[in-house]
Structures are given as structure tokens and as C-alpha cells.
Scaffold this motif. Structure first.
Motif, PDB file in Angstrom:
ATOM      1  N   SER A   1     -13.099  23.591 -96.960  1.00  0.00           N
ATOM      2  CA  SER A   1     -13.867  24.669 -96.915  1.00  0.00           C
ATOM      3  C   SER A   1     -14.471  24.991 -95.029  1.00  0.00           C
ATOM      4  O   SER A   1     -14.105  25.286 -93.915  1.00  0.00           O
ATOM      5  N   VAL A   2     -15.842  23.947 -95.253  1.00  0.00           N
ATOM      6  CA  VAL A   2     -16.562  23.640 -94.059  1.00  0.00           C
ATOM      7  C   VAL A   2     -15.877  22.887 -92.729  1.00  0.00           C
ATOM      8  O   VAL A   2     -15.605  23.752 -91.656  1.00  0.00           O
ATOM      9  N   ILE A   3     -14.189  22.448 -92.995  1.00  0.00           N
ATOM     10  CA  ILE A   3     -14.055  21.447 -91.967  1.00  0.00           C
ATOM     11  C   ILE A   3     -12.468  22.250 -92.171  1.00  0.00           C
ATOM     12  O   ILE A   3     -12.794  22.127 -90.060  1.00  0.00           O
ATOM     13  N   ASP A   4     -11.607  22.985 -92.654  1.00  0.00           N
ATOM     14  CA  ASP A   4     -11.259  23.690 -91.896  1.00  0.00           C
ATOM     15  C   ASP A   4     -11.411  25.120 -91.498  1.00  0.00           C
ATOM     16  O   ASP A   4     -10.754  25.058 -90.252  1.00  0.00           O
ATOM     17  N   CYS A   5     -12.808  25.427 -91.090  1.00  0.00           N
ATOM     18  CA  CYS A   5     -13.226  26.119 -90.938  1.00  0.00           C
ATOM     19  C   CYS A   5     -13.766  26.192 -89.351  1.00  0.00           C
ATOM     20  O   CYS A   5     -13.385  26.237 -88.525  1.00  0.00           O
TER      21      CYS A   5
ATOM     22  N   ASN B   1     -29.403  16.342 -79.039  1.00  0.00           N
ATOM     23  CA  ASN B   1     -28.662  16.742 -79.105  1.00  0.00           C
ATOM     24  C   ASN B   1     -28.945  18.339 -78.812  1.00  0.00           C
ATOM     25  O   ASN B   1     -30.097  18.711 -79.595  1.00  0.00           O
ATOM     26  N   HIS B   2     -28.535  18.807 -78.572  1.00  0.00           N
ATOM     27  CA  HIS B   2     -28.939  20.925 -78.297  1.00  0.00           C
ATOM     28  C   HIS B   2     -27.378  20.917 -79.439  1.00  0.00           C
ATOM     29  O   HIS B   2     -26.532  21.182 -79.671  1.00  0.00           O
ATOM     30  N   VAL B   3     -28.393  21.513 -80.584  1.00  0.00           N
ATOM     31  CA  VAL B   3     -27.874  21.909 -81.572  1.00  0.00           C
ATOM     32  C   VAL B   3     -27.706  23.074 -82.259  1.00  0.00           C
ATOM     33  O   VAL B   3     -28.665  24.203 -82.379  1.00  0.00           O
ATOM     34  N   VAL B   4     -26.211  24.304 -81.986  1.00  0.00           N
ATOM     35  CA  VAL B   4     -26.092  25.188 -82.552  1.00  0.00           C
ATOM     36  C   VAL B   4     -25.512  25.926 -83.689  1.00  0.00           C
ATOM     37  O   VAL B   4     -24.525  24.280 -84.156  1.00  0.00           O
ATOM     38  N   GLU B   5     -26.335  26.113 -85.211  1.00  0.00           N
ATOM     39  CA  GLU B   5     -25.764  26.099 -86.433  1.00  0.00           C
ATOM     40  C   GLU B   5     -25.051  27.114 -86.660  1.00  0.00           C
ATOM     41  O   GLU B   5     -25.314  28.715 -86.407  1.00  0.00           O
ATOM     42  N   LEU B   6     -23.129  26.770 -87.382  1.00  0.00           N
ATOM     43  CA  LEU B   6     -22.775  27.956 -88.244  1.00  0.00           C
ATOM     44  C   LEU B   6     -22.694  27.783 -89.344  1.00  0.00           C
ATOM     45  O   LEU B   6     -22.653  27.121 -90.441  1.00  0.00           O
TER      46      LEU B   6
ATOM     47  N   PRO C   1     -18.367  19.474 -88.686  1.00  0.00           N
ATOM     48  CA  PRO C   1     -18.504  19.897 -90.140  1.00  0.00           C
ATOM     49  C   PRO C   1     -19.332  19.269 -90.839  1.00  0.00           C
ATOM     50  O   PRO C   1     -18.766  17.955 -90.979  1.00  0.00           O
ATOM     51  N   VAL C   2     -20.206  19.279 -91.810  1.00  0.00           N
ATOM     52  CA  VAL C   2     -21.119  18.752 -92.589  1.00  0.00           C
ATOM     53  C   VAL C   2     -20.435  19.260 -93.606  1.00  0.00           C
ATOM     54  O   VAL C   2     -21.400  20.304 -94.637  1.00  0.00           O
ATOM     55  N   GLY C   3     -19.368  18.637 -94.697  1.00  0.00           N
ATOM     56  CA  GLY C   3     -19.546  19.517 -96.343  1.00  0.00           C
ATOM     57  C   GLY C   3     -17.994  19.112 -97.059  1.00  0.00           C
ATOM     58  O   GLY C   3     -17.593  17.980 -96.032  1.00  0.00           O
TER      59      GLY C   3
ATOM     60  N   VAL D   1     -21.459  23.097 -88.057  1.00  0.00           N
ATOM     61  CA  VAL D   1     -21.215  23.861 -89.431  1.00  0.00           C
ATOM     62  C   VAL D   1     -21.534  23.261 -90.707  1.00  0.00           C
ATOM     63  O   VAL D   1     -21.454  22.420 -91.196  1.00  0.00           O
ATOM     64  N   TYR D   2     -21.732  24.651 -91.155  1.00  0.00           N
ATOM     65  CA  TYR D   2     -21.661  24.045 -93.034  1.00  0.00           C
ATOM     66  C   TYR D   2     -21.377  25.036 -94.075  1.00  0.00           C
ATOM     67  O   TYR D   2     -21.560  26.098 -93.597  1.00  0.00           O
ATOM     68  N   GLY D   3     -22.189  25.131 -95.860  1.00  0.00           N
ATOM     69  CA  GLY D   3     -21.931  25.888 -96.366  1.00  0.00           C
ATOM     70  C   GLY D   3     -22.638  26.482 -96.687  1.00  0.00           C
ATOM     71  O   GLY D   3     -23.996  26.526 -95.891  1.00  0.00           O
ATOM     72  N   GLY D   4     -23.064  26.211 -97.787  1.00  0.00           N
ATOM     73  CA  GLY D   4     -23.903  27.103 -99.052  1.00  0.00           C
ATOM     74  C   GLY D   4     -25.181  26.319 -99.059  1.00  0.00           C
ATOM     75  O   GLY D   4     -26.246  26.923 -99.427  1.00  0.00           O
ATOM     76  N   GLY D   5     -25.867  25.714 -97.857  1.00  0.00           N
ATOM     77  CA  GLY D   5     -27.636  25.028 -98.338  1.00  0.00           C
ATOM     78  C   GLY D   5     -27.315  24.452 -99.170  1.00  0.00           C
ATOM     79  O   GLY D   5     -28.212  23.456 -99.177  1.00  0.00           O
ATOM     80  N   SER D   6     -26.431  23.189 -99.841  1.00  0.00           N
ATOM     81  CA  SER D   6     -26.900  22.279-100.493  1.00  0.00           C
ATOM     82  C   SER D   6     -26.660  20.759 -99.784  1.00  0.00           C
ATOM     83  O   SER D   6     -27.684  20.463-100.474  1.00  0.00           O
ATOM     84  N   ILE D   7     -26.159  20.596 -98.594  1.00  0.00           N
ATOM     85  CA  ILE D   7     -26.778  20.010 -97.376  1.00  0.00           C
ATOM     86  C   ILE D   7     -27.905  19.680 -97.234  1.00  0.00           C
ATOM     87  O   ILE D   7     -28.522  18.323 -97.047  1.00  0.00           O
ATOM     88  N   LYS D   8     -28.520  20.791 -97.463  1.00  0.00           N
ATOM     89  CA  LYS D   8     -30.375  20.983 -97.151  1.00  0.00           C
ATOM     90  C   LYS D   8     -31.105  20.748 -98.405  1.00  0.00           C
ATOM     91  O   LYS D   8     -31.759  19.839 -98.335  1.00  0.00           O
ATOM     92  N   LYS D   9     -30.821  20.798 -99.906  1.00  0.00           N
ATOM     93  CA  LYS D   9     -30.224  19.833-100.767  1.00  0.00           C
ATOM     94  C   LYS D   9     -30.834  18.808-101.280  1.00  0.00           C
ATOM     95  O   LYS D   9     -32.033  18.147-101.700  1.00  0.00           O
TER      96      LYS D   9
END
Lengths: 396, 396
Positions: free
Chosen positions: A99-103, A60-65, A94-96, A36-44
Motif C-alpha cells: 500500500s505504501v509503495i503503491d501510494c 538529506n532534506h526529508v519531508v514525510e507522508l 516508501p518504507v512499508g 512515505v510510510y503507514g501506521g507507524g510500525s516502522i517506528k516501533k
């Protein structure tokens, strides 16, 4: 001091270069991961690529939110819970920031909740059911969600933002690497620190007597944030500044400064209405509200605590009591200004007072501020505090 | 700040009238209980009878390990481990202070250790094996053993006292009822608080840079103890004083003020030799040693931390740096004196210096003070510090 339970089992892995431990941690729960992550800052920042390198090595089998909003929405929770069911997810990652952790907490629980999630999960406010295990990688020092069992979820259609608490929502493991916050913008760094300070102040300004341990720890963490936020703004990759802000954020809301006290948080209740109506940055809303709230409730009864706050936190000396307290409030306001936080509601896009009465009603209805606050706040108090936020303010 | 893990899973039940929760807690582990206690103060206070009322209502099968000494002995551990094996004990229930809890931790582990327990458990210093679950009822604010995974065990024949650490030694649940400390004598109350302060100071005076969170929390807890110890001595049943001392004692050694720092504790290493040779009260030994240790290591490098200690803890103002530091040390010494703690070794029965050289050798051999201390201490330093403890001292 009131009776309390303190049982915070999150396994904290603090420091740099700890991510190699992640595969082993995830494997204790299973191979199917919801990332789970937010607006993509973890990609940058490169963190996303690092994670996938580990996932690949680890089969790992990974699904993304992805795209979790600040003030995370019930619709996103719904989507995440569905993904968990469809993909037999074993662990939520959650990586963020908060908000990401709460979600993710809500997703982890709602995997086991049926029907309307807003009604059957959020509106219950307290959750006793199971949840998927949660492992967090924190990238913002702010909410403390990485070491507590609370999540805050928004329903933007109904303009409602509410917290839910549950033991099963407590993260199993949290990776706290201060270098993951080097790329956080000045604005978000300052807003996050305002959130930390608010958590501390909400607990510190409290009517329960005899809570010296909690108050001393709150003061120590406040002084730490006030010392290191300006340094983090000036030198975003200063490890010591980022490390102290990060650990302070976690300890500010893991129960250390709040347990043993009863009562209600006032500024958060008022801010949740601002965010719900206008979707503003939570920490900024708190920074704007807090000094006006303080000025509103300063009286003979509350004076001693405000005087202590001014003396211990802001080193105000040699003035009579009321003026000492007022200078303390002014210094808090000036500190936020100096850190680049917009300190009026018009600066964050709230130009009119048209919703203030409804927001005041709701702030009282959605919380216990009218009977359990440090000073009880009624609808007219809340409206008055909102109004005071419409323009720059002097407190002395 | 150094990298660290923080994973402290003890379930704390803080406050008065919580003991009714004990049966439910014990039942999660089993019906067979090893009750561990010391010299019988729990019988005088009525706690023993209350416990048996609960055991009887709950159909617990209770075996007793009574008479645990201060500085608990390996022979007692042996006896307790044997009792656990013979009676198929499910859970170990220490009711007492740090010695009783430390002994219980060793018993809980040694249930699964065979052969010579001193060699196969204590001398290993680190324990990775299983242990019976431990539930504590704390009756003395001092060691913090109720929320950490360390125990200190003595071998009086060999005159050695050593600490052992293990994850499985962490208590599952700890009942912290401040009213259980109302009957603690002035002497033990003061000695316990000296122990708390020592845990805080051992971590505070440390060479790791950038640990503001830890240092601020340490200062806050020190100030709490210094505020409430005199009140607890004056009014033994002052709930606020006892509650703050108790919670401070637990937080002082659960990792909050020590994690993120590397280095070695100096005064504890020196005190363990005093206790091993002369069986003195641990907290009193620490109180005697600490100001002399401070004076011994005060130099240009350590001055800034001692200056901060004097200013923040003792409110020393307006003096030049070195004198500020010296006044801080004097104030610590005077505080201990004012609390009725004997502050020289002859006052606790150590009349000659005959063992100091051997104790100095052992303090260095049994610890890492000679290479990892705040200031490294060699045999001659330790002997010099012991000698300084032979008479009253002025530090300014």
C-alpha cells in the motif's frame, strides 16, 4: 506462448544489513526525499530511527507522508503530490508494504499531473508520463509492488479501487531485507502470503497454451510459499522462511509468471470490489474468494489444470480426475484455515448480501473478466461466488 | 540464502515477427552498426537478407565481423574491436548463439581497451570499463548470454578459455524469436539444451542452505527442458517446444537460479579445459562430464540433494535413498543418450588421456573448484572424472 516484452530494470538489494547503501542510492537522484510510510510500525521496529540516522549523516532534506492506509486513497496521493511540488522533492522513498509503495508510485507520477488526479491519473489506467524516481524499503512480503510498474488506488467516496500501470512507476532500487518482516503480525504475514499465492494462481489458471516455463515457475513459487508460511507463523524471526517468502513475493508479480500469457485476473477483480465497499484486507479477500471461484469454474475444460494443481502443489495422488481437482481446492482452503485466515465474509464484517449485485456489476465493468478470464465471469457468476463466501464451504 | 544484488536491465523482445522493431532500437544508439555472426547459417535461414532489408530502409552503415567460431577467439575480438574504432561503430549487433554474443560483448568492451587484449581484458576476469551498447538477435537456445554480463573467450595458442564479467557487457536489448531456432541442427539443439541443464544443475547442486526459491525455479526449468527437447528434436519447427527452450535458456543464467548462493561451478571449470585443449562443443562436453561428476561426489553429505533431484526431476519413487540418487544420475545420462549426444570423450575425438593431468591442474588453477565447489575438487578428482568419461558408464 504469446509474444511479450520483459524489461524489469529495478535494482534489487536483497539481504540483511544493506541499508548503509541507501544514502549513496538516494544521492544519485538528489537530496530532497519524500519519506512515505503507514501506521507507524516502522517506528516501533526501530527502522524509522535507523533511517533518520542515515538521513542526518547524509544531509538529506526529508519531508514525510505518514499514515498511508491499506488500500491507499486518492486523497493521500493528492497530499503527497502537493508535498513533492512544494518541497522540490527529488526522490520518493516508501518504507512499508504494497500500500505504501503503491501510494508512492501514484505520488511520484502525480507530481507531474495537474487537475483532478482521480480522473487524470487513475481512470486512465495506463500512464505514459514522467515520475519522480522511487526507491523502496520493503517491510511486508505480499504485493510484489517493489519490482513492477503497477499501483492500485482507492476512491472510498465512489467505492472504486483501480490499478494503474506505467513504465515510469517501476522502482529504481528496492531494498529487500527479510529481517524487516520479522515484526509483521501473524495475520498480516498470512494475508500477505495469500496475496502472493493469488498472484501466482491468477496467472497459472490461464487459457494460453504452451507456457510451461511460466507454469513451472509459478508452481515452484507456490510450493515455496506453502512450505515457508507455516514456519514464518511459528517462528517469526526465521530468516530462511522470511527470505524465501520475500523473494517469492517479488518474483510472483514482476512478469516472470505472467508474461507470455493473455487474459484477465478473476479473483483480483472480484476482491477489488470487496475492498472498495468494505475496506477489508486485500490478501484475506483473495483467500476467501479463490477456492469458491475455483469450485465455480471447475468443469471438463478446466479440469486438467486443476488436476495438475492438485497433483503438483498438494501431492494428491490415486484419485480419479474430478475428485483429484476437488481435493486440491479443499487443500488450498484448509491451508488458509490452518494459517489463521478468516475464510468467510461474515468473519471479516460483511454480514449481508445487499451490495453483491452492484459489486458484481462493477467487477465486470471495471475489468475484462467477462470476456478474457480463464473462464469468463458475468455478473451472476460473481454474485454466486460472493454468496458462496458467506459460509464455510466443503469442496469434496 | 546469501545476500545478493539482482539488476538485470536487458529489454527482452520475445516472440515471432518482432524484427521490425530493430531499426527503432538501433537508432536509439546510432546509425553505425557492427553486425557479428558465425559460420553463415543466418544466410541460409534468410535472416541475413531480412536484416539488410531493415538496414537499407533505415540508412544504417553496417560493418561485418563474420565467421566467429564456437569457443570464440581473442584474435576475433581484436579484429572486431579494431573495426569498431575504424568505423566509429555506435552499436554492436550479434546475430547468433552464445559464441557470437560472447565475442560481441568482448568486442564492445575492447573498443575501449588498449594494448594486449588477452592480458588487459580477459585475464582481469572482471571488467569495470565502458562498452558499446549491445543488441542481440538470438538464434540458439543455450548459453543465456543474451541476458547476462558474462562472456567466455578462448586463447587457442595458450589453450586457455576464461570468462569475464562486467555490468557494461549486459545486452541493452535482446530479440528472442523462437522461429530463428527452427533451423538449428539436432546436434546443436541437444548440445544447447545440455548447456541449459548444466547451468541449472551447477547452481542447484550447491551448499548454500535455505534457497528454496532458487531451487524450485531450477527444477521447473529443468523439467521444461526435459519435456521439450525431445519434441524439438522430433519436430524442429514446433513453436511451443522452441519457445519454452529459448525462454528457459535465458532464465537459466540471468541470475534467477544462481543469486543468493555462493560457491563455484564444477563442470564448467572442467569443460573449459576440454574445449581449450580439444575445441569440442561446450554443451556436449558438459553432458559428458556431469553424470560422472555426480557419481564422483555422491556421498552421505550430498545424498539428500541428489535424492531430491531424482525424485523431483526424474520421478524416481520407492527406492532407498542411495539407489534413488543413482537412478537419477542414470536417468540424466540416458536422457542425453536418447537425445543423440555422444556421451564419451572418444566419441568427440579425445582418444588418449595424455593431457588429463595438465588439464586437471589448469581446471583447479583457473577456477575456485578446489575450495568453493559443491564438493571441492582437486587435481586428482578432475583427472579421475575425465578418466571416467573415456568409456560408457553405468551408474546403478
Amino acid at each position: 506462448m504469446e509474444n511479450f516484452d520483459f524489461h524489469v530494470t529495478t535494482d534489487i538489494r536483497f539481504g540483511y544489513d544493506r541499508l548503509d547503501e541507501l544514502p549513496q542510492v538516494l544521492n544519485t537522484f538528489g537530496k530532497n526525499v519524500l519519506l512515505v510510510y503507514g501506521g507507524g510500525s516502522i517506528k516501533k521496529s526501530g527502522l524509522y530511527d535507523k533511517l533518520y540516522e542515515l538521513f542526518n549523516q547524509n544531509d538529506n532534506h526529508v519531508v514525510e507522508l505518514a499514515g498511508v492506509d491499506p488500500n491507499p486513497r486518492i486523497e493521500t496521493v493528492q497530499k503527497g503530490a502537493q508535498l513533492c511540488k512544494e518541497n522540490a522533492v527529488d526522490v520518493v522513498l516508501p518504507v512499508g508494504g504494497g500500500s505504501v509503495i503503491d501510494c508512492s508510485k501514484a505520488v511520484a507520477a502525480c507530481r507531474f499531473v495537474s487537475g483532478n488526479l482521480w480522473e487524470n491519473f487513475v481512470l486512465k489506467r495506463s500512464y505514459n508520463g514522467p515520475a519522480l524516481p522511487i526507491v523502496t524499503v520493503l517491510t511486508l512480503a505480499a504485493t510484489g509492488s517493489e519490482m513492477n510498474g503497477t499501483c492500485v488506488i482507492s476512491n472510498m467516496d465512489a467505492q472504486i479501487k483501480l490499478g494503474v500501470h506505467g513504465t515510469s512507476l517501476l522502482p529504481k532500487v528496492s531494498f529487500l531485507d527479510p529481517t524487516n518482516t520479522y515484526s509483521v503480525s501473524s495475520y498480516q504475514t498470512a494475508a500477505g502470503s495469500a496475496d502472493i499465492l493469488s498472484h501466482l494462481m491468477e496467472n497459472y489458471f490461464n487459457a494460453t497454451p504452451g507456457t510451461e516455463v511460466q507454469d513451472e515457475i509459478a508452481e515452484g513459487l507456490m510450493k515455496t510459499v506453502i512450505k515457508y508460511l507455516p514456519l514464518a507463523l511459528k517462528e517469526p524471526d526465521n530468516y530462511t522462511a522470511r527470505a524465501n517468502l520475500m523473494w517469492a513475493s517479488t518474483l510472483a508479480l514482476n512478469g516472470l509468471v505472467g508474461k507470455g500469457k493473455s487474459g484477465s485476473w478473476s479473483c483480483h477483480a472480484m476482491e477489488h470490489e470487496l475492498s472498495a465497499f468494505y475496506d477489508i484486507t486485500h490478501g484475506v479477500g483473495l483467500a476467501i474468494l479463490t477456492p469458491r471461484w475455483m469450485a465455480h469454474i471447475l468443469d471438463d475444460d478446466t479440469l486438467p489444470k486443476f488436476q495438475r494443481f492438485a497433483e503438483e502443489i498438494w501431492d494428491v495422488k490415486g484419485e480419479e480426475a474430478k475428485r483429484t481437482a476437488e481435493i486440491g481446492i479443499q487443500k488450498l482452503y484448509d491451508f488458509f484455515v490452518s494459517c489463521g485466515i478468516p475464510m468467510t465474509l461474515p468473519e471479516v464484517g460483511i454480514q449481508t448480501e445487499e451490495n453483491f449485485e452492484e459489486m458484481g456489476q462493477r467487477a465486470v465493468a471495471h475489468s475484462s473478466i467477462s470476456n478474457q478470464g480463464f473462464v469468463p465471469l458475468h455478473e451472476e457468476d460473481v454474485v454466486s461466488i460472493y454468496r458462496a463466501c458467506m459460509s464455510e464451504t466443503s469442496f469434496v
